[in-house]
Motif scaffolding. Structure first.
Motif, PDB file in Angstrom:
ATOM      1  N   MET A   1       0.839  -1.190   0.000  1.00 44.33           N
ATOM      2  CA  MET A   1       0.000   0.000   0.000  1.00 44.33           C
ATOM      3  C   MET A   1       0.877   1.244   0.000  1.00 44.33           C
ATOM      4  N   THR A   2       0.483   2.209  -0.788  1.00 44.43           N
ATOM      5  CA  THR A   2       1.211   3.468  -0.792  1.00 44.43           C
ATOM      6  C   THR A   2       0.753   4.313   0.389  1.00 44.43           C
ATOM      7  N   ARG A   3       1.478   5.356   0.655  1.00 48.62           N
ATOM      8  CA  ARG A   3       1.104   6.248   1.774  1.00 48.62           C
ATOM      9  C   ARG A   3      -0.278   6.857   1.568  1.00 48.62           C
ATOM     10  N   GLU A   4      -0.563   7.223   0.304  1.00 47.87           N
ATOM     11  CA  GLU A   4      -1.871   7.816   0.019  1.00 47.87           C
ATOM     12  C   GLU A   4      -2.989   6.804   0.262  1.00 47.87           C
ATOM     13  N   GLU A   5      -2.766   5.553  -0.138  1.00 47.42           N
ATOM     14  CA  GLU A   5      -3.767   4.511   0.078  1.00 47.42           C
ATOM     15  C   GLU A   5      -3.978   4.251   1.573  1.00 47.42           C
ATOM     16  N   LYS A   6      -2.881   4.258   2.328  1.00 48.23           N
ATOM     17  CA  LYS A   6      -2.990   4.070   3.778  1.00 48.23           C
ATOM     18  C   LYS A   6      -3.748   5.222   4.416  1.00 48.23           C
ATOM     19  N   ALA A   7      -3.424   6.445   3.991  1.00 47.97           N
ATOM     20  CA  ALA A   7      -4.102   7.620   4.545  1.00 47.97           C
ATOM     21  C   ALA A   7      -5.598   7.568   4.227  1.00 47.97           C
ATOM     22  N   THR A   8      -5.936   7.153   3.021  1.00 48.68           N
ATOM     23  CA  THR A   8      -7.341   7.032   2.630  1.00 48.68           C
ATOM     24  C   THR A   8      -8.030   5.947   3.458  1.00 48.68           C
ATOM     25  N   ALA A   9      -7.355   4.819   3.652  1.00 53.62           N
ATOM     26  CA  ALA A   9      -7.921   3.716   4.440  1.00 53.62           C
ATOM     27  C   ALA A   9      -8.145   4.151   5.889  1.00 53.62           C
ATOM     28  N   ILE A  10      -7.208   4.894   6.454  1.00 51.78           N
ATOM     29  CA  ILE A  10      -7.350   5.394   7.826  1.00 51.78           C
ATOM     30  C   ILE A  10      -8.523   6.362   7.912  1.00 51.78           C
ATOM     31  N   GLN A  11      -8.655   7.244   6.933  1.00 56.52           N
ATOM     32  CA  GLN A  11      -9.779   8.182   6.910  1.00 56.52           C
ATOM     33  C   GLN A  11     -11.113   7.437   6.818  1.00 56.52           C
ATOM     34  N   ASN A  12     -11.160   6.415   5.975  1.00 51.18           N
ATOM     35  CA  ASN A  12     -12.390   5.623   5.830  1.00 51.18           C
ATOM     36  C   ASN A  12     -12.740   4.900   7.127  1.00 51.18           C
ATOM     37  N   LEU A  13     -11.732   4.308   7.777  1.00 50.66           N
ATOM     38  CA  LEU A  13     -11.971   3.626   9.056  1.00 50.66           C
ATOM     39  C   LEU A  13     -12.411   4.614  10.132  1.00 50.66           C
ATOM     40  N   THR A  14     -11.772   5.772  10.169  1.00 48.05           N
ATOM     41  CA  THR A  14     -12.151   6.802  11.143  1.00 48.05           C
ATOM     42  C   THR A  14     -13.594   7.236  10.920  1.00 48.05           C
ATOM     43  N   ALA A  15     -13.985   7.397   9.653  1.00 45.29           N
ATOM     44  CA  ALA A  15     -15.366   7.774   9.334  1.00 45.29           C
ATOM     45  C   ALA A  15     -16.335   6.663   9.744  1.00 45.29           C
ATOM     46  N   GLN A  16     -15.929   5.392   9.552  1.00 40.99           N
ATOM     47  CA  GLN A  16     -16.769   4.265   9.960  1.00 40.99           C
ATOM     48  C   GLN A  16     -16.979   4.245  11.470  1.00 40.99           C
ATOM     49  N   LEU A  17     -15.933   4.569  12.214  1.00 36.21           N
ATOM     50  CA  LEU A  17     -15.993   4.521  13.672  1.00 36.21           C
ATOM     51  C   LEU A  17     -16.741   5.716  14.270  1.00 36.21           C
ATOM     52  N   ALA A  18     -16.877   6.786  13.506  1.00 38.74           N
ATOM     53  CA  ALA A  18     -17.533   7.992  14.016  1.00 38.74           C
ATOM     54  C   ALA A  18     -18.989   7.699  14.372  1.00 38.74           C
ATOM     55  N   GLY A  19     -19.354   7.998  15.578  1.00 35.76           N
ATOM     56  CA  GLY A  19     -20.726   7.825  16.023  1.00 35.76           C
ATOM     57  C   GLY A  19     -21.126   6.396  16.342  1.00 35.76           C
ATOM     58  N   VAL A  20     -20.170   5.477  16.329  1.00 38.13           N
ATOM     59  CA  VAL A  20     -20.463   4.075  16.621  1.00 38.13           C
ATOM     60  C   VAL A  20     -20.476   3.870  18.133  1.00 38.13           C
ATOM     61  N   ASP A  21     -21.555   3.279  18.638  1.00 41.47           N
ATOM     62  CA  ASP A  21     -21.661   2.996  20.070  1.00 41.47           C
ATOM     63  C   ASP A  21     -21.339   1.548  20.408  1.00 41.47           C
ATOM     64  N   VAL A  22     -21.351   0.675  19.396  1.00 41.82           N
ATOM     65  CA  VAL A  22     -21.095  -0.748  19.623  1.00 41.82           C
ATOM     66  C   VAL A  22     -20.047  -1.223  18.621  1.00 41.82           C
ATOM     67  N   LEU A  23     -18.868  -1.561  19.152  1.00 43.72           N
ATOM     68  CA  LEU A  23     -17.762  -2.035  18.316  1.00 43.72           C
ATOM     69  C   LEU A  23     -17.123  -3.240  18.994  1.00 43.72           C
ATOM     70  N   TYR A  24     -17.096  -4.342  18.292  1.00 41.09           N
ATOM     71  CA  TYR A  24     -16.442  -5.557  18.785  1.00 41.09           C
ATOM     72  C   TYR A  24     -15.213  -5.830  17.929  1.00 41.09           C
ATOM     73  N   LEU A  25     -14.158  -6.306  18.571  1.00 36.05           N
ATOM     74  CA  LEU A  25     -12.964  -6.759  17.872  1.00 36.05           C
ATOM     75  C   LEU A  25     -12.860  -8.261  18.080  1.00 36.05           C
ATOM     76  N   ALA A  26     -12.738  -9.003  16.989  1.00 36.91           N
ATOM     77  CA  ALA A  26     -12.721 -10.456  17.089  1.00 36.91           C
ATOM     78  C   ALA A  26     -11.614 -11.039  16.223  1.00 36.91           C
ATOM     79  N   ASP A  27     -11.178 -12.232  16.590  1.00 38.60           N
ATOM     80  CA  ASP A  27     -10.196 -12.985  15.814  1.00 38.60           C
ATOM     81  C   ASP A  27     -10.952 -14.087  15.088  1.00 38.60           C
ATOM     82  N   ILE A  28     -10.992 -14.003  13.762  1.00 43.02           N
ATOM     83  CA  ILE A  28     -11.683 -15.026  12.979  1.00 43.02           C
ATOM     84  C   ILE A  28     -10.696 -15.827  12.139  1.00 43.02           C
ATOM     85  N   SER A  29      -9.410 -15.729  12.464  1.00 44.76           N
ATOM     86  CA  SER A  29      -8.409 -16.469  11.699  1.00 44.76           C
ATOM     87  C   SER A  29      -8.634 -17.966  11.869  1.00 44.76           C
ATOM     88  N   GLY A  30      -8.325 -18.700  10.833  1.00 43.67           N
ATOM     89  CA  GLY A  30      -8.455 -20.150  10.905  1.00 43.67           C
ATOM     90  C   GLY A  30      -9.824 -20.672  10.526  1.00 43.67           C
TER      91      GLY A  30
END
Length: 163
Positions: A1-30
């Motif tokens: 990923m280029t720096r611009e792509e990373k910056a865009t991905a971070i902005q998109n994730l930040t926008a997704q998290l904005a106003g979220v009251d319920v966020l779970y982090l899970a491991d689905i590997s395997g």
């Protein structure tokens, strides 16, 4: 990923998290493709958004967010999927249901309306959280109970004899 792509991905994730009251982090590997597909389908039916994310990008999005995620960024190791929902206990119930057949997904942590939960041992507590609708129904039931008893007592009162 280029720096611009990373910056865009971070902005998109930040926008997704904005106003979220319920966020779970899970491991689905395997999980095999069929089980992962079933998990995604179950999440979709329950109104949960499931997405696998890169830990470093999610950590930077959490840091740039206005929300205080406490120690959640420190648990971002290995494979991480985020589950975003409107109902606090919905992702926990999905995880518990899938754990009947497999040892995954594992709960890494959760953010629910300013409360932070770290570790898979919190899964049962999170599944037991009542939704807003359940709490409102319980309160209405409690308020109706005394009124119903009074009405019942008045209806069952013997008629006073006429003199």
């Amino acid at each position: 990923m280029t720096r611009e792509e990373k910056a865009t991905a971070i902005q998109n994730l930040t926008a997704q998290l904005a106003g979220v009251d319920v966020l779970y982090l899970a491991d689905i590997s395997g999980l095999d493709a069929d089980t992962t597909s079933n998990l995604r389908r179950a999440c979709f039916k329950a109104g949960i958004k499931l997405e696998v994310v890169k830990n470093t990008l999610l950590e930077k999005a959490m840091q740039s967010s206005e929300t205080n995620y406490g120690e959640l960024p420190s648990i971002l190791k290995g494979n991480t999927a985020i589950m975003i929902a409107d109902v606090a206990n919905a992702p926990a119930k999905i995880i518990k249901d899938f754990r009947k057949k497999s040892d995954k997904p594992l709960l890494k942590g959760a953010y629910i309306t300013e409360d932070i939960y770290i570790g898979d041992d919190k899964l049962n507590s999170l599944a037991a959280i009542k939704s807003r609708a359940e709490v409102v129904a319980e309160i209405i039931g409690l308020l109706q109970s005394p009124v119903q008893r009074v009405i019942g007592a008045l209806q069952n009162r013997p008629e006073e004899a006429a003199e």
